[in-house]
Write an enzyme that holds these catalytic residues in place. Structure first.
Site: not given
Ligand code: AGP
Length: 590
Positions: A2, A27, A74, A100-101, A463, A467, A470, A486, A585
């Site tokens: 927060c 924040r 938050w 905050n915490g 993962e 990264k 994207e 395979h 996001k």
């Molecule tokens: C991951 O870096 C991406 N931003 C995306 O794959 C994300 O993980 C996915 O859209 C799921 O989002 P969420 O965790 O908010 O459900």
């Protein structure tokens, strides 16, 4: 995470507090509030939603007072609402606190106060602080605060004012950030530098176990025993925007470096309340998620099957939704979503619930749709993640999944020791950031990457590839190393770096032979393994080390160099790291 602010001085407090809160909105922003001391009384205004809701509610109200505190929330305990918004007060509304915490022992303190007849108005941990200060007050606010902090456990930064002492603000720092801003005839408290930059560039960061006592004339500093402490004044050269990134070039980099702290916060958050879900009670567990959260689920599968011995299936939410997966009574669905708003995950978990399964949400946003619509919720305590690419929310998802998997084991205390080490081990990896930057420099022009891992590090290979894809727009594929023969081994040549995760776990020898397969076809190996592994170093064209850890904890460590590698390459390519093209996001549409 927060944002808190405090002001005392020659000017009106309200405009300073509101401006400061707007600069702290990154924040946290699910509710906000202010308290100003006006004619020896506390004036309070709190609103759910962003700061602008609070500003709107204050329009036309003439609040005059030169001392006050403010908060943008938050949520970690108690869902976003007006009643849970800070500031929180004692029963007589003579003391107000913004915090905050996480006060880990708030339940015990709450019960103790309730036994003494105290009536609580909110579900938050913060409110206990206001009641304790009121109880301990015998004419001096600083003394009352010093008595109170002795009772608190966990991470807390808070500011407190009282109508009994206008002109005074006391701030406390333990585990969460708090800084003092020194002005001319006015002084400030804030969670972070951006809040106060327009008013002063002279700041004094507080250390854990310190208290600041502010009046318009000056600021005194003490330890929790009340002994005066000497402090250095720091002159800030940042502008507000770079200050909001904590001096980092991008939010994503800041969030990667926040991981030691937020992993610690997530452990504290998990331990601060009873685990209401016992996985052993279920016939079968189905993890539903998207993207990075799906990869967290894949790691969770290994942990749950290893420690709980219940079969786990991990399915993309977008696949579950249109498939005919037989789910129902006796099954547990774990819906993982940092935003708690991803459309596919939301729909899939409500479908499972309609068919009789219980749903446990693992979210980073308190009060999100998935939080509200599920039978149970666990929270990561990562704070807002501004970068589109998930980083700190991923490692905190892993942290909570691990704690969930071990939470009912008889050797829980022993296993807990391992995860409590993780923040320090991640810190160690981050201290090696320069090495990862060098690796990024060498490989930034390649057009294809392959990421290989086995067992717990297979999801980390996925993962790491996601990264890179994207944020750098370079094609990258994660693959289980055992599957190379395979098909994918046909891809190997000297134009495609192969990031190979080979830590000293049960599949280490197997990973070495997969790496040999790559090398014998002139492949380029970027090894990610134990920092003392001379064998792997010799086989790798470039090598990134991670510290030794319990085998099952490696995924939380090995992902960190891959996050940094992706970041550094994207940054070198001059791309928009925080807002990559085509991405949002939160994907609230199908
Ligand atoms: C991951 O870096 C991406 N931003 C995306 O794959 C994300 O993980 C996915 O859209 C799921 O989002 P969420 O965790 O908010 O459900």
């Amino acid at each position: 995470m927060c944002g808190i602010v405090g002001y005392t001085g020659k000017g009106e407090a309200l405009p300073v507090l509101l401006g400061a809160l707007e600069r702290l909105e990154y924040r946290g922003y699910d509710s906000a509030g202010v308290c100003v001391i006006e004619n020896k009384k506390l004036f309070l205004e709190k609103k759910k939603g962003k700061i602008r809701e609070l500003v709107r509610s204050l329009l036309g109200k003439k609040i005059l007072g030169k001392t006050g505190i403010g908060h943008t929330r938050w949520a970690t305990h108690g869902e976003p609402s007006e009643r849970n918004a800070h500031p929180h007060t004692d029963e007589r509304e003579e003391f107000a606190v913004v915090h905050n915490g996480i006060v880990e022992n708030f339940l015990q303190l709450r019960e103790e106060l309730q036994k003494e007849g105290v009536k609580f108005k909110s579900d938050t941990d913060t409110e206990v602080i206001a009641h304790l200060i009121a109880k301990n007050y015998e004419g001096d606010l600083l003394e009352a605060v010093l008595k109170t902090v002795k009772r608190l456990r966990g991470a807390f930064a808070f500011a407190v004012v009282t109508s009994k002492e206008p002109g005074r603000v006391v701030g406390v720092k333990e585990g969460s950030p708090l800084i003092v801003g020194l002005g001319e005839g006015e002084n400030f408290l804030a969670s972070d530098i951006p809040a106060i930059l327009p008013y002063t560039k002279k700041v004094v960061p507080l250390n854990d176990g310190e208290v600041a006592d502010l009046t318009p004339e000056g600021v005194s500093f003490y330890d929790f025993e009340g002994n005066p402490t000497k402090k250095e004044v720091m002159l800030v050269s940042w502008d507000v925007v770079s200050a909001q990134k904590g001096g980092f070039k991008h939010f994503m980099l800041k969030e990667i470096y926040e991981q030691p702290k937020v992993i610690g916060d997530s452990i504290r958050g998990f331990l601060s309340k009873e685990t209401e879900v016992d996985l052993r009670n279920y016939r079968r567990i189905l993890i539903i998620a998207c993207g990075t959260s799906y990869h967290a689920g894949l790691v969770g599968k290994y942990w749950i099957e290893r420690f709980v011995r219940v079969p786990v299936e991990v399915i993309y939410a977008s696949e579950f939704r249109y498939g005919d997966y037989p789910v129902g009574e006796g099954d547990l669905v774990i819906a993982i979503s940092q935003s708690g708003e991803t459309a596919d995950t939301k729909f899939s978990s409500s479908m499972a619930k309609e068919r009789g399964a219980k749903v446990l949400a693992l979210v980073n946003v308190v009060g999100s749709s998935l939080d509200r619509e599920s039978d149970f919720t666990l929270y990561t305590h990562a704070g807002p993640e501004v970068g589109v690419a998930a980083t700190k929310t991923f490692t905190t998802q892993l942290t909570v999944l691990y704690l969930l998997a071990i939470s009912h084991l008889k050797d829980y205390e022993e296993l807990l020791k391992g995860i409590l080490e993780v923040p320090r081990l991640v810190e160690k990896i981050l201290n090696n950031g320069e090495k990862i930057k060098e690796v990024a420099q060498k490989y930034q022009k390649f057009k294809n990457f392959l990421y290989l891992g086995r067992y717990l590090n297979y999801p980390i290979a996925l993962e790491g590839a996601l990264k890179l894809k994207e944020i750098s727009y370079i094609h990258a594929e994660g693959y289980p190393a055992g599957e190379m023969k395979h098909g994918p081994i046909a891809l190997i040549d000297d134009k495609m770096p192969v990031v190979s995760i080979a830590v000293k776990d049960r599949v280490y020898e197997k990973m070495l032979s997969n790496i040999e397969e790559v090398l014998s076809r002139k492949g380029i190996v970027i090894g990610v393994g134990n920092e003392d592994d001379e064998v792997l170093k010799k086989k790798s064209k470039d090598f990134i080390g991670v510290p030794r850890a319990r085998e099952e904890l490696y995924p939380i460590l090995t992902v960190v160099p891959l996050q940094l590698l992706a970041y550094e390459i994207a940054n070198l390519l001059g791309l928009d790291v925080d807002q990559p093209r085509n991405l949002a996001k939160t994907v609230t549409v199908e």
